[in-house]
Design a protein around this motif. Structure first.
Motif, PDB file in Angstrom:
ATOM      1  N   MET A   1     -41.498 -65.487 -11.241  1.00 34.06           N
ATOM      2  CA  MET A   1     -41.356 -65.468  -9.586  1.00 34.06           C
ATOM      3  C   MET A   1     -42.089 -64.237  -9.373  1.00 34.06           C
ATOM      4  SD  MET A   1     -38.236 -66.114  -7.075  1.00 34.06           S
ATOM      5  CE  MET A   1     -37.816 -64.513  -6.290  1.00 34.06           C
ATOM      6  N   PRO A   2     -42.981 -64.225  -8.287  1.00 39.11           N
ATOM      7  CA  PRO A   2     -43.564 -62.917  -8.001  1.00 39.11           C
ATOM      8  C   PRO A   2     -42.610 -61.955  -7.321  1.00 39.11           C
ATOM      9  CG  PRO A   2     -44.669 -64.927  -7.066  1.00 39.11           C
ATOM     10  CD  PRO A   2     -43.666 -65.350  -7.718  1.00 39.11           C
ATOM     11  N   LEU A   3     -43.043 -60.704  -7.434  1.00 41.11           N
ATOM     12  CA  LEU A   3     -42.434 -59.795  -6.641  1.00 41.11           C
ATOM     13  C   LEU A   3     -42.824 -59.075  -5.767  1.00 41.11           C
ATOM     14  CD1 LEU A   3     -40.422 -56.790  -8.356  1.00 41.11           C
ATOM     15  CD2 LEU A   3     -42.191 -56.281  -6.849  1.00 41.11           C
ATOM     16  N   SER A   4     -42.305 -58.983  -4.525  1.00 40.94           N
ATOM     17  CA  SER A   4     -42.977 -58.330  -3.211  1.00 40.94           C
ATOM     18  C   SER A   4     -42.862 -56.812  -3.362  1.00 40.94           C
ATOM     19  CB  SER A   4     -42.148 -58.703  -1.906  1.00 40.94           C
ATOM     20  OG  SER A   4     -42.373 -60.120  -1.843  1.00 40.94           O
ATOM     21  N   LEU A   5     -44.214 -56.415  -3.109  1.00 37.19           N
ATOM     22  CA  LEU A   5     -44.325 -54.894  -3.489  1.00 37.19           C
ATOM     23  C   LEU A   5     -45.098 -54.336  -2.025  1.00 37.19           C
ATOM     24  CD1 LEU A   5     -44.366 -52.157  -5.124  1.00 37.19           C
ATOM     25  CD2 LEU A   5     -46.738 -52.801  -5.603  1.00 37.19           C
ATOM     26  N   TYR A   6     -44.228 -53.293  -1.455  1.00 40.51           N
ATOM     27  CA  TYR A   6     -44.417 -52.961  -0.257  1.00 40.51           C
ATOM     28  C   TYR A   6     -45.001 -51.325  -0.490  1.00 40.51           C
ATOM     29  CZ  TYR A   6     -42.223 -57.219   1.484  1.00 40.51           C
ATOM     30  OH  TYR A   6     -41.896 -58.045   1.780  1.00 40.51           O
ATOM     31  N   LEU A   7     -46.218 -51.007  -0.236  1.00 35.58           N
ATOM     32  CA  LEU A   7     -47.120 -49.853  -0.115  1.00 35.58           C
ATOM     33  C   LEU A   7     -46.785 -49.136   1.361  1.00 35.58           C
ATOM     34  CD1 LEU A   7     -48.723 -51.635  -2.380  1.00 35.58           C
ATOM     35  CD2 LEU A   7     -49.102 -49.546  -3.261  1.00 35.58           C
ATOM     36  N   ILE A   8     -46.190 -48.099   1.517  1.00 32.10           N
ATOM     37  CA  ILE A   8     -45.899 -47.465   2.913  1.00 32.10           C
ATOM     38  C   ILE A   8     -46.254 -46.030   2.671  1.00 32.10           C
ATOM     39  CG2 ILE A   8     -43.941 -47.049   4.409  1.00 32.10           C
ATOM     40  CD1 ILE A   8     -42.160 -49.217   3.016  1.00 32.10           C
ATOM     41  N   ARG A   9     -47.109 -46.046   3.850  1.00 28.99           N
ATOM     42  CA  ARG A   9     -47.792 -44.576   4.060  1.00 28.99           C
ATOM     43  C   ARG A   9     -46.545 -43.761   4.656  1.00 28.99           C
ATOM     44  NH1 ARG A   9     -53.437 -42.500   6.396  1.00 28.99           N
ATOM     45  NH2 ARG A   9     -53.052 -40.045   5.776  1.00 28.99           N
ATOM     46  N   HIS A  10     -46.293 -42.541   4.425  1.00 29.55           N
ATOM     47  CA  HIS A  10     -45.475 -41.655   5.107  1.00 29.55           C
ATOM     48  C   HIS A  10     -45.995 -41.417   6.702  1.00 29.55           C
ATOM     49  CE1 HIS A  10     -48.385 -38.061   5.435  1.00 29.55           C
ATOM     50  NE2 HIS A  10     -48.655 -38.555   4.313  1.00 29.55           N
ATOM     51  N   GLY A  11     -45.066 -41.026   7.496  1.00 32.77           N
ATOM     52  CA  GLY A  11     -45.465 -41.046   8.899  1.00 32.77           C
ATOM     53  C   GLY A  11     -46.175 -39.657   9.251  1.00 32.77           C
ATOM     54  N   ILE A  12     -46.612 -39.596  10.511  1.00 33.61           N
ATOM     55  CA  ILE A  12     -47.453 -38.312  10.929  1.00 33.61           C
ATOM     56  C   ILE A  12     -46.673 -36.942  10.690  1.00 33.61           C
ATOM     57  CG2 ILE A  12     -48.505 -37.261  12.847  1.00 33.61           C
ATOM     58  CD1 ILE A  12     -48.601 -40.058  14.111  1.00 33.61           C
ATOM     59  N   ALA A  13     -47.333 -36.323  10.024  1.00 34.90           N
ATOM     60  CA  ALA A  13     -46.804 -35.131   9.683  1.00 34.90           C
ATOM     61  C   ALA A  13     -47.553 -33.742  10.102  1.00 34.90           C
ATOM     62  CB  ALA A  13     -46.773 -34.877   8.149  1.00 34.90           C
ATOM     63  N   GLN A  14     -46.741 -32.587   9.776  1.00 37.63           N
ATOM     64  CA  GLN A  14     -47.461 -31.283  10.510  1.00 37.63           C
ATOM     65  C   GLN A  14     -49.020 -31.359  10.041  1.00 37.63           C
ATOM     66  OE1 GLN A  14     -44.480 -29.029   8.475  1.00 37.63           O
ATOM     67  NE2 GLN A  14     -43.763 -28.201  10.555  1.00 37.63           N
ATOM     68  N   GLU A  15     -49.818 -30.588  10.556  1.00 37.11           N
ATOM     69  CA  GLU A  15     -50.949 -30.436  10.062  1.00 37.11           C
ATOM     70  C   GLU A  15     -51.268 -29.438   8.986  1.00 37.11           C
ATOM     71  OE1 GLU A  15     -54.001 -31.768  11.598  1.00 37.11           O
ATOM     72  OE2 GLU A  15     -52.723 -32.686  12.914  1.00 37.11           O
ATOM     73  N   ARG A  16     -51.962 -29.539   8.177  1.00 36.74           N
ATOM     74  CA  ARG A  16     -52.409 -28.726   7.062  1.00 36.74           C
ATOM     75  C   ARG A  16     -52.490 -27.112   7.540  1.00 36.74           C
ATOM     76  NH1 ARG A  16     -53.639 -31.754   2.494  1.00 36.74           N
ATOM     77  NH2 ARG A  16     -53.925 -33.856   2.982  1.00 36.74           N
ATOM     78  N   SER A  17     -51.938 -26.131   6.850  1.00 34.05           N
ATOM     79  CA  SER A  17     -52.067 -24.750   7.341  1.00 34.05           C
ATOM     80  C   SER A  17     -51.868 -23.992   6.222  1.00 34.05           C
ATOM     81  CB  SER A  17     -50.874 -24.636   8.175  1.00 34.05           C
ATOM     82  OG  SER A  17     -50.481 -23.142   8.335  1.00 34.05           O
ATOM     83  N   ASP A  18     -52.616 -22.970   6.285  1.00 33.63           N
ATOM     84  CA  ASP A  18     -52.228 -21.706   5.168  1.00 33.63           C
ATOM     85  C   ASP A  18     -50.706 -21.133   5.065  1.00 33.63           C
ATOM     86  OD1 ASP A  18     -55.007 -21.945   4.562  1.00 33.63           O
ATOM     87  OD2 ASP A  18     -55.588 -20.216   5.710  1.00 33.63           O
ATOM     88  N   ARG A  19     -50.010 -21.275   6.413  1.00 30.71           N
ATOM     89  CA  ARG A  19     -48.814 -20.762   6.368  1.00 30.71           C
ATOM     90  C   ARG A  19     -47.580 -21.781   5.717  1.00 30.71           C
ATOM     91  NH1 ARG A  19     -48.306 -19.699  12.556  1.00 30.71           N
ATOM     92  NH2 ARG A  19     -48.651 -21.925  12.285  1.00 30.71           N
TER      93      ARG A  19
END
Length: 165
Positions: A1-19
């Motif tokens: 039986m096939p397996l259902s695989l769900y690839l989920i990208r994380h939600g909107i995150a803080q902008e990249r920063s040097d801090r």
């Protein structure tokens, strides 16, 4: 039986920063809201998971926690293979063993471009750069119960969050 695989990208995150270190970037208020809406809609549509694996980065863990609190009553497990530029080959070894437990549905919470690349590899046996997974979006794959699922899996959905909220 096939397996259902769900690839989920994380939600909107803080902008990249040097801090702030990349691995410490959190979901924004908008990111939490949209991710919650997506998770609730997927749950309402009947999606169920036996396990959620998540990248160790904060924004991915927060996304997995939102899915758990939206009705997905399943264990959450950290997978370093889901961190940016993680190892598909190591994850695939784990997956082939885990699938022997008779489970039918797995959620992976991670990052781009890795999730799209993994989906393409499972479907076509190579990365073509054809798929784009939006933040809080999901790819659904049917992974056959064969020794070598790479190049043999089928995509049954690619959903950007705007279609679910």
């Amino acid at each position: 039986m096939p397996l259902s695989l769900y690839l989920i990208r994380h939600g909107i995150a803080q902008e990249r920063s040097d801090r702030i270190a990349d691995r410490e970037r959190c979901l924004t208020d908008e990111g939490r809201k949209k991710t919650r809406q997506v998770a609730k809609k997927l749950f309402d549509l009947g999606l169920r998971l036996d396990l959620i694996q998540t990248s160790p980065l904060i924004r991915a863990k927060q996304t997995a926690d939102i899915f758990e609190s939206s009705g997905f009553d399943c264990p959450i497990e950290i997978s370093y293979d889901l961190a940016p530029e993680g190892s598909f080959d190591l994850w695939l070894q784990w997956f082939l063993e885990w699938r022997k437990l008779g489970k039918t549905s797995l959620g992976l919470v991670g990052h781009e471009p890795d999730l799209s690349s993994w989906a393409e590899f499972l479907m076509w046996g190579q990365v073509q750069g054809a798929l784009v997974l939006k933040k809080a979006g999901a790819i659904g794959l049917s992974v056959p119960d064969v020794e070598h699922p790479v190049g043999n899996s089928l995509m049954f959905f690619l959903i950007p969050p705007k279609l679910l909220i």
